[in-house]
Motif scaffolding. Structure first.
Motif, PDB file in Angstrom:
ATOM      1  N   GLY A  49     -13.920  -3.632  13.215  1.00  0.00           N
ATOM      2  CA  GLY A  49     -13.854  -4.636  14.212  1.00  0.00           C
ATOM      3  C   GLY A  49     -12.466  -5.535  14.147  1.00  0.00           C
ATOM      4  O   GLY A  49     -12.521  -6.396  14.859  1.00  0.00           O
ATOM      5  N   GLU A  50     -11.746  -5.186  13.249  1.00  0.00           N
ATOM      6  CA  GLU A  50     -10.398  -5.801  12.840  1.00  0.00           C
ATOM      7  C   GLU A  50      -9.369  -5.555  13.945  1.00  0.00           C
ATOM      8  O   GLU A  50      -9.421  -4.468  14.713  1.00  0.00           O
ATOM      9  N   PRO A  51      -8.466  -6.308  14.271  1.00  0.00           N
ATOM     10  CA  PRO A  51      -7.609  -6.033  15.428  1.00  0.00           C
ATOM     11  C   PRO A  51      -6.620  -4.764  15.323  1.00  0.00           C
ATOM     12  O   PRO A  51      -6.452  -4.522  14.007  1.00  0.00           O
ATOM     13  N   VAL A  52      -6.337  -4.095  16.159  1.00  0.00           N
ATOM     14  CA  VAL A  52      -5.391  -3.007  16.093  1.00  0.00           C
ATOM     15  C   VAL A  52      -3.971  -3.424  16.726  1.00  0.00           C
ATOM     16  O   VAL A  52      -3.973  -4.088  17.561  1.00  0.00           O
ATOM     17  N   LYS A  53      -3.160  -2.677  15.560  1.00  0.00           N
ATOM     18  CA  LYS A  53      -1.579  -3.254  16.017  1.00  0.00           C
ATOM     19  C   LYS A  53      -0.687  -2.137  16.079  1.00  0.00           C
ATOM     20  O   LYS A  53      -1.054  -1.224  15.388  1.00  0.00           O
ATOM     21  N   THR A  54       0.518  -2.170  16.504  1.00  0.00           N
ATOM     22  CA  THR A  54       1.433  -1.094  16.140  1.00  0.00           C
ATOM     23  C   THR A  54       1.574  -0.935  14.803  1.00  0.00           C
ATOM     24  O   THR A  54       1.476  -1.921  14.075  1.00  0.00           O
ATOM     25  N   ALA A  55       1.735   0.219  14.367  1.00  0.00           N
ATOM     26  CA  ALA A  55       1.840   0.481  13.041  1.00  0.00           C
ATOM     27  C   ALA A  55       3.564   0.262  12.529  1.00  0.00           C
ATOM     28  O   ALA A  55       3.943   0.893  11.546  1.00  0.00           O
ATOM     29  N   THR A  56       3.762  -1.050  12.907  1.00  0.00           N
ATOM     30  CA  THR A  56       5.078  -1.715  12.501  1.00  0.00           C
ATOM     31  C   THR A  56       4.787  -3.001  11.558  1.00  0.00           C
ATOM     32  O   THR A  56       3.411  -3.509  11.493  1.00  0.00           O
ATOM     33  N   ILE A  57       5.881  -3.569  11.011  1.00  0.00           N
ATOM     34  CA  ILE A  57       5.556  -4.607  10.079  1.00  0.00           C
ATOM     35  C   ILE A  57       6.087  -6.070  10.713  1.00  0.00           C
ATOM     36  O   ILE A  57       7.418  -5.739  11.372  1.00  0.00           O
ATOM     37  N   SER A  58       5.542  -6.926  11.001  1.00  0.00           N
ATOM     38  CA  SER A  58       5.812  -8.028  11.600  1.00  0.00           C
ATOM     39  C   SER A  58       6.301  -9.036  10.583  1.00  0.00           C
ATOM     40  O   SER A  58       6.124  -8.978   9.454  1.00  0.00           O
ATOM     41  N   PHE A  59       7.151 -10.010  11.045  1.00  0.00           N
ATOM     42  CA  PHE A  59       7.492 -11.217  10.207  1.00  0.00           C
ATOM     43  C   PHE A  59       6.224 -11.919   9.456  1.00  0.00           C
ATOM     44  O   PHE A  59       5.225 -12.020  10.123  1.00  0.00           O
ATOM     45  N   GLY A  60       6.349 -11.848   8.189  1.00  0.00           N
ATOM     46  CA  GLY A  60       5.119 -12.737   7.752  1.00  0.00           C
ATOM     47  C   GLY A  60       3.977 -11.612   7.345  1.00  0.00           C
ATOM     48  O   GLY A  60       2.854 -12.119   6.509  1.00  0.00           O
ATOM     49  N   GLN A  61       4.483 -10.298   7.309  1.00  0.00           N
ATOM     50  CA  GLN A  61       3.266  -9.310   7.103  1.00  0.00           C
ATOM     51  C   GLN A  61       4.000  -8.630   5.671  1.00  0.00           C
ATOM     52  O   GLN A  61       5.192  -8.593   5.666  1.00  0.00           O
ATOM     53  N   MET A  62       3.047  -8.137   4.872  1.00  0.00           N
ATOM     54  CA  MET A  62       3.398  -7.562   3.563  1.00  0.00           C
ATOM     55  C   MET A  62       4.304  -6.456   3.920  1.00  0.00           C
ATOM     56  O   MET A  62       4.054  -5.332   4.820  1.00  0.00           O
ATOM     57  N   MET A  63       5.301  -6.171   3.003  1.00  0.00           N
ATOM     58  CA  MET A  63       6.151  -5.026   2.947  1.00  0.00           C
ATOM     59  C   MET A  63       5.181  -3.790   2.695  1.00  0.00           C
ATOM     60  O   MET A  63       4.434  -3.967   1.680  1.00  0.00           O
ATOM     61  N   PRO A  64       5.546  -2.526   2.944  1.00  0.00           N
ATOM     62  CA  PRO A  64       4.796  -1.656   2.363  1.00  0.00           C
ATOM     63  C   PRO A  64       5.148  -1.249   0.765  1.00  0.00           C
ATOM     64  O   PRO A  64       6.443  -0.870   0.739  1.00  0.00           O
ATOM     65  N   ASP A  65       4.157  -1.309   0.156  1.00  0.00           N
ATOM     66  CA  ASP A  65       4.472  -0.911  -1.612  1.00  0.00           C
ATOM     67  C   ASP A  65       5.434   0.291  -1.624  1.00  0.00           C
ATOM     68  O   ASP A  65       6.254   0.359  -2.491  1.00  0.00           O
ATOM     69  N   ASP A  66       4.924   1.384  -1.221  1.00  0.00           N
ATOM     70  CA  ASP A  66       5.214   2.607  -1.510  1.00  0.00           C
ATOM     71  C   ASP A  66       6.617   2.776  -0.954  1.00  0.00           C
ATOM     72  O   ASP A  66       7.604   3.178  -1.655  1.00  0.00           O
ATOM     73  N   GLU A  67       6.877   2.434   0.148  1.00  0.00           N
ATOM     74  CA  GLU A  67       8.076   2.508   0.827  1.00  0.00           C
ATOM     75  C   GLU A  67       9.219   1.646  -0.106  1.00  0.00           C
ATOM     76  O   GLU A  67      10.262   2.192  -0.094  1.00  0.00           O
ATOM     77  N   MET A  68       8.899   0.510  -0.260  1.00  0.00           N
ATOM     78  CA  MET A  68       9.568  -0.502  -1.002  1.00  0.00           C
ATOM     79  C   MET A  68      10.241   0.200  -2.343  1.00  0.00           C
ATOM     80  O   MET A  68      11.164   0.140  -2.817  1.00  0.00           O
ATOM     81  N   GLN A  69       9.023   1.024  -3.161  1.00  0.00           N
ATOM     82  CA  GLN A  69       9.478   1.534  -4.350  1.00  0.00           C
ATOM     83  C   GLN A  69      10.382   2.715  -4.169  1.00  0.00           C
ATOM     84  O   GLN A  69      11.310   2.687  -4.877  1.00  0.00           O
ATOM     85  N   ARG A  70       9.903   3.415  -3.207  1.00  0.00           N
ATOM     86  CA  ARG A  70      10.963   4.517  -2.974  1.00  0.00           C
ATOM     87  C   ARG A  70      12.359   4.340  -2.427  1.00  0.00           C
ATOM     88  O   ARG A  70      13.119   4.863  -3.141  1.00  0.00           O
ATOM     89  N   ALA A  71      12.267   3.171  -1.904  1.00  0.00           N
ATOM     90  CA  ALA A  71      13.729   2.756  -1.081  1.00  0.00           C
ATOM     91  C   ALA A  71      14.522   2.336  -2.459  1.00  0.00           C
ATOM     92  O   ALA A  71      15.697   2.433  -2.473  1.00  0.00           O
ATOM     93  N   THR A  72      13.857   1.694  -3.334  1.00  0.00           N
ATOM     94  CA  THR A  72      14.513   0.951  -4.672  1.00  0.00           C
ATOM     95  C   THR A  72      14.982   2.346  -5.526  1.00  0.00           C
ATOM     96  O   THR A  72      16.175   2.135  -5.988  1.00  0.00           O
ATOM     97  N   ALA A  73      14.214   3.363  -5.664  1.00  0.00           N
ATOM     98  CA  ALA A  73      14.576   4.366  -6.396  1.00  0.00           C
ATOM     99  C   ALA A  73      15.747   5.025  -5.801  1.00  0.00           C
ATOM    100  O   ALA A  73      16.991   5.487  -6.731  1.00  0.00           O
ATOM    101  N   LEU A  74      15.638   5.382  -4.493  1.00  0.00           N
ATOM    102  CA  LEU A  74      16.907   6.067  -3.850  1.00  0.00           C
ATOM    103  C   LEU A  74      18.189   5.388  -4.006  1.00  0.00           C
ATOM    104  O   LEU A  74      19.278   5.775  -4.225  1.00  0.00           O
ATOM    105  N   SER A  75      17.976   3.836  -3.642  1.00  0.00           N
ATOM    106  CA  SER A  75      19.291   3.138  -3.893  1.00  0.00           C
ATOM    107  C   SER A  75      19.730   3.257  -5.081  1.00  0.00           C
ATOM    108  O   SER A  75      21.303   3.039  -5.162  1.00  0.00           O
TER     109      SER A  75
END
Ligand code: OAD
Ligand code: ZN
Length: 246
Positions: free
Chosen positions: A156-182
């Motif tokens: 019953g919750e809203p459906v949204k494009t699978a994008t990150i909006s301002f004020g929305q949490m960053m995706p954890d796994d992606e942040m971690q992988r981007a950190t390791a790669l950088s």
């Protein structure tokens, strides 16, 4: 020239991590955010809390998305995408970090697990409550039916494009992988980003601090040109065109 120097740096590097922004997709017909005519020069962003709180904000958000559908559906990888895909196939690029949501790195030949999407993907939708994925067609049918942005059939919750909006949490796994790669690369190339949106804009500096060389390719100056080892103020298709292989 800058492009020759870039060629040398690419030849010398063992592990290259590209980091892309909307500028790599403008030659594919997708507008960026902050150039004249860019998305945020025409529309105010709808912050996440507003999307959650307001049916009319959700309706507006989906209206905007469907107004862009032909542009996204018609877009093909450009020279920048294809050049990066060549370096990936050559084994020089283990994975790519992108702020883009247009799926064009995948379309150019990157395996899905090698595209780290910091800001999500606009080619499908998700429930913001339980995470259930929905095809855009499903949302479109519902939206066309009653003119309302739909809610999840499971929770019953809203459906949204699978994008990150301002004020929305960053995706954890992606942040971690981007950190390791950088931190693991010896050449980091920021391409087509104004480098003003954080935390994404922190990765060039993170790579630099971990010992990588930093190259910035953007037609206009960016916020971080002064920390780069090489800045190429040039059209991306022109700058990366020489690296398109097969
Ligand atoms: P911006 O629009 O802020 O920056 C794109 C940059 O690409 C600009 O500096 C342009 O000058 C440059 N550019 C455009 N076309 C180019 C071309 N053909 N050749 C060379 N340079 C070109 O876009 P991003 O930095 O990607 O996030 O924006 C970052 C984030 O802000 C986005 O991911 C999005 C947005 O709000 C969210 O919505 C969370
Ligand atoms: Zn749900």
């Amino acid at each position: 020239s800058g492009v020759e120097r870039l060629g040398d740096m690419i030849a010398e590097a063992r592990v290259i991590v590209p980091f892309t922004g909307a500028g790599i997709s403008t030659e594919c017909g997708i507008p960026d955010f902050r150039s004249p005519g860019g998305i945020w020069t025409r529309n105010r962003p709808i912050p996440f809390d507003e999307f959650v709180a307001s049916q009319s904000a959700r309706d507006e958000s989906w209206r905007r998305r469907f107004a862009m559908e032909e542009v996204f559906a018609a877009a093909k990888p450009g020279r920048g995408h294809r050049a990066l895909a060549s370096l990936y196939r050559a084994g020089k690029v283990p994975a790519i970090i992108t702020q883009n949501i247009d799926n064009l790195h995948q379309a150019s030949g990157f395996a899905g697990e090698h595209v780290i999407e910091l800001h999500g993907n606009t080619t499908y939708a998700r429930c913001i409550g339980c995470g259930q994925a929905y095809p855009l067609d499903w949302v479109k049918r519902r939206f066309d039916g009653d003119g309302l942005a739909p809610n999840c059939t499971a929770c019953g919750e809203p459906v949204k494009t699978a994008t990150i909006s301002f004020g929305q949490m960053m995706p954890d796994d992606e942040m971690q992988r981007a950190t390791a790669l950088s931190q693991a690369c010896d050449l980091f190339i920021a391409i087509g980003s104004s480098l003003v949106v954080w935390p994404a804009a922190g990765f060039p500096m993170m790579a630099k601090n971990a010992g990588a060389r930093l190259v910035i390719i953007n037609r206009e100056p960016t916020e971080q040109d002064d920390i780069a080892d090489l800045v190429i103020h040039h059209d991306i298709g022109e700058a990366l065109g020489p690296f398109v292989g097969n």
